[in-house]
Design an enzyme around this catalytic site. Structure first.
Site, short mmCIF file in Angstrom:
data_model
loop_
_atom_site.label_atom_id
_atom_site.label_comp_id
_atom_site.label_asym_id
_atom_site.label_seq_id
_atom_site.Cartn_x
_atom_site.Cartn_y
_atom_site.Cartn_z
N LYS A 11 0.86 -1.21 0.00
CA LYS A 11 0.00 0.00 0.00
C LYS A 11 0.87 1.23 0.00
O LYS A 11 2.03 1.21 0.44
CB LYS A 11 -0.93 0.03 1.21
CG LYS A 11 -0.25 0.06 2.61
CD LYS A 11 0.24 1.42 3.08
CE LYS A 11 1.06 1.33 4.37
NZ LYS A 11 1.88 2.49 4.65
N PRO A 102 9.61 -4.86 -0.06
CA PRO A 102 10.72 -4.75 0.89
C PRO A 102 10.23 -4.45 2.30
O PRO A 102 9.20 -3.81 2.48
CB PRO A 102 11.56 -3.60 0.34
CG PRO A 102 10.74 -2.92 -0.68
CD PRO A 102 9.63 -3.82 -1.09
N ALA A 104 10.16 -2.89 6.13
CA ALA A 104 10.43 -1.59 6.78
C ALA A 104 10.58 -0.47 5.76
O ALA A 104 11.43 0.41 5.89
CB ALA A 104 11.67 -1.69 7.68
N GLY A 106 7.71 1.24 4.55
CA GLY A 106 6.50 2.08 4.53
C GLY A 106 5.48 1.58 3.53
O GLY A 106 4.57 2.31 3.14
N ALA A 108 3.87 -1.52 4.03
CA ALA A 108 3.03 -2.51 4.73
C ALA A 108 3.28 -3.95 4.28
O ALA A 108 2.36 -4.74 4.17
CB ALA A 108 1.55 -2.15 4.62
N GLY A 109 4.55 -4.28 4.05
CA GLY A 109 4.88 -5.64 3.61
C GLY A 109 4.49 -6.69 4.63
O GLY A 109 3.91 -7.73 4.28
N SER A 111 2.24 -6.48 6.90
CA SER A 111 0.77 -6.52 6.98
C SER A 111 0.20 -7.31 5.80
O SER A 111 -0.76 -8.08 5.96
CB SER A 111 0.20 -5.10 6.96
OG SER A 111 0.76 -4.35 8.01
N ALA A 112 0.78 -7.12 4.62
CA ALA A 112 0.35 -7.87 3.44
C ALA A 112 0.53 -9.37 3.68
O ALA A 112 -0.36 -10.18 3.38
CB ALA A 112 1.14 -7.43 2.21
N ASP A 144 -2.44 -1.83 9.83
CA ASP A 144 -2.56 -1.84 8.37
C ASP A 144 -3.09 -3.16 7.82
O ASP A 144 -3.36 -3.28 6.61
CB ASP A 144 -1.19 -1.60 7.70
CG ASP A 144 -0.66 -0.19 7.94
OD1 ASP A 144 -1.46 0.69 8.33
OD2 ASP A 144 0.55 0.02 7.72
P1 ATP Z 1 4.04 -0.06 7.76
O1 ATP Z 1 4.05 0.66 6.46
O2 ATP Z 1 2.87 -0.98 7.95
O3 ATP Z 1 4.31 0.78 8.95
P2 ATP Z 1 6.49 -1.21 6.91
O4 ATP Z 1 6.04 -1.55 5.54
O5 ATP Z 1 7.37 -0.01 7.07
O6 ATP Z 1 5.24 -1.08 7.81
P3 ATP Z 1 7.00 -3.98 7.38
O7 ATP Z 1 7.65 -4.44 6.15
O8 ATP Z 1 5.57 -4.33 7.56
O9 ATP Z 1 7.23 -2.42 7.55
O10 ATP Z 1 7.85 -4.56 8.61
C1 ATP Z 1 8.30 -3.86 9.70
C2 ATP Z 1 8.96 -4.83 10.70
O11 ATP Z 1 8.03 -5.84 11.08
C3 ATP Z 1 10.12 -5.59 10.11
O12 ATP Z 1 11.31 -4.93 10.26
C4 ATP Z 1 10.11 -6.90 10.89
O13 ATP Z 1 10.89 -6.81 12.05
C5 ATP Z 1 8.68 -7.08 11.31
N1 ATP Z 1 7.97 -8.15 10.56
C6 ATP Z 1 7.17 -9.07 11.09
N2 ATP Z 1 6.65 -9.89 10.17
C7 ATP Z 1 7.12 -9.46 8.98
C8 ATP Z 1 6.94 -9.89 7.64
N3 ATP Z 1 6.19 -10.95 7.33
N4 ATP Z 1 7.57 -9.20 6.66
C9 ATP Z 1 8.33 -8.12 6.97
N5 ATP Z 1 8.55 -7.71 8.21
C10 ATP Z 1 7.95 -8.35 9.23
#
Ligand code: ATP
Length: 308
Positions: A11, A102, A104, A106, A108-109, A111-112, A144
Site C-alpha cells: 500500500k 521490501p 520496513a 513504509g 506494509a509488507g 501486513s500484506a 494496516d
Molecule cells: P508499515 O508501512 O505498515 O508501517 P512497513 O512496511 O514499514 O510497515 P514492514 O515491512 O511491515 O514495515 O515490517 C516492519 C517490521 O516488522 C520488520 O522490520 C520486521 O521486524 C517485522 N515483521 C514481522 N513480520 C514481517 C513480515 N512478514 N515481513 C516483513 N517484516 C515483518
C-alpha cells in the site's frame, strides 16, 4: 489439500494525517490507503505445528529495521495462531512467504503477509471465517492488516484499522523509489512527536482533512491527485533520513507529477501521468543512483486473494 497460495498487495498512503499521541500509545490517524501492484505471496501446506520460511526481497543478510524474523515475531506466524485459536483448530501448517515488498519500507509488507496468511490458512484449514471475522482478526494483528485484506482505496481512521471504502474513478501509475535501508515505523512516529514538542511542525490537534484527496480520487486526473498528496510523517522521515529530501527532488525533477514519502518511509511514491510516463520516470529515477530499487506499479488493486 496439498498447497494453497494467497497474495496481498503493498500500500501507499495518498493521505496520512497524524493526530497527537493518545493515552494508549497510538496516534489517531486519518489516512487514505491505496493498494498497488507489488505483491507478496504466502503458501500454506499441511504440517505438524507451525514452520515458516521467508524468501525474496531484502531477506538475505538484512539486519536492523529490515530484518524479517522467521519465528513467532513474524506477523504470518501470529496470523496463523490467531486464526487457529479463533476457529478452534490446531495451528498446523508449513508456511512459505515469498517477498517482493521490501521490509520496513513504509509499504506494509508485513501486513500484506499477515493478510495473505489469513486467506491462505482459512482455505487450507477449511475454517470458512467470514469477511467480518477476518477483518477483526486482522485488526488485532496490526493497524494496516485490515486494509491489506480489503485492498482498493479506503479511508482509515482510529489507528488506521477502521476502514471505509473510497470511490476511485480509475487506476493511476506510480513509481516506487526504494532506499537501501529501512526505517522503523515507531522511530518515525517518535521523531514526529519530537518535532511537535519543539514546535517545528503543527501539533496535529486538527487532523488534516482527507476531502481534497478523496475529491481528486473521484474526479480522476493524475495532476489533481498529485496536488492533493499529503503525509504528516514526511518531515519526521526526512529528519531521520536526510537523503530523502534529495530522493523526493530526484522524483519531481525526473518528471513525477507529485511525490511523497509512503507511510513512515523511506520509500518515495511518485505519480506519473500514464503507464508510458511511469516507465520513463522509473528509468530516470533509477539513473540517479539514490534508490536501491525502482518499481513501476499501478493501483488501486484488490486486497488479499487466493491465487491457487
Ligand atoms: P508499515 O508501512 O505498515 O508501517 P512497513 O512496511 O514499514 O510497515 P514492514 O515491512 O511491515 O514495515 O515490517 C516492519 C517490521 O516488522 C520488520 O522490520 C520486521 O521486524 C517485522 N515483521 C514481522 N513480520 C514481517 C513480515 N512478514 N515481513 C516483513 N517484516 C515483518
Amino acid at each position: 489439500m496439498t498447497a494453497v497460495t494467497a497474495r496481498a498487495p503493498a500500500k501507499i498512503n495518498v493521505h496520512l494525517a497524524v493526530g497527537p499521541l493518545r493515552a494508549d500509545g497510538f496516534h489517531e490517524l486519518r489516512t487514505v490507503y491505496l493498494a498497488v501492484s507489488l505483491f507478496d505471496t504466502v503458501t500454506a501446506r499441511p504440517g505438524d505445528g507451525l514452520a515458516l520460511t521467508v524468501t525474496g526481497e531484502g531477506t538475505g543478510a538484512a539486519e536492523g529495521a529490515d530484518a524479517v524474523p522467521t519465528d513467532r515475531r513474524n506477523l504470518v506466524w501470529r496470523a496463523a495462531e490467531l486464526l487457529a485459536e479463533h476457529a478452534g483448530v490446531p495451528a498446523d501448517a508449513q508456511l512459505e512467504v515469498a517477498k517482493s515488498i521490501p521490509a520496513a519500507a513504509g509499504l506494509a509488507g508485513g501486513s500484506a503477509d499477515a493478510a495473505a496468511a489469513l486467506v491462505a490458512l482459512d482455505a487450507l484449514w477449511g475454517t470458512r471465517a467470514d469477511r467480518a471475522d477476518l477483518l477483526a482478526l486482522a485488526a488485532r494483528l496490526g493497524s494496516d492488516v485490515p486494509f491489506s485484506l480489503l485492498g482498493g482505496v479506503a479511508l482509515g481512521t482510529g489507528r488506521g484499522e477502521q476502514l471505509t471504502p473510497v470511490l476511485a474513478r480509475r487506476s493511476w501509475h506510480w513509481v516506487l523509489g526504494i532506499a537501501g535501508e529501512g526505517l522503523s515505523t515507531p522511530s518515525v512516529y517518535a521523531e514526529l512527536d519530537r518535532l511537535r514538542d519543539d514546535g517545528r511542525v503543527p501539533d496535529g490537534a486538527d487532523l488534516l482533512p482527507a476531502e481534497p484527496v478523496m475529491a481528486a480520487l473521484r474526479s480522476g486526473p493524475a495532476i489533481a491527485l498529485a496536488a492533493a498528496l499529503a503525509n504528516d510523517l514526511q518531515p519526521a522521515a526526512v529528519g531521520l533520513r536526510p537523503a530523502l529530501r534529495r530522493a523526493l527532488r530526484v522524483a519531481t525533477d525526473a518528471g513525477a507529477l507529485g511525490a511523497l514519502v509512503s507511510g513512515s518511509g523511506p520509500t518515495v511514491a511518485a505519480l506519473a501521468e500514464d503507464e508510458q510516463a511511469a516507465v520513463g520516470l522509473a528509468a530516470a529515477m533509477a539513473g540517479e543512483g539514490v534508490f536501491r530499487t525502482v518499481r513501476a506499479v499501478a493501483g488501486p488493486v484488490p486486497g488479499a486473494r487466493l491465487v491457487s
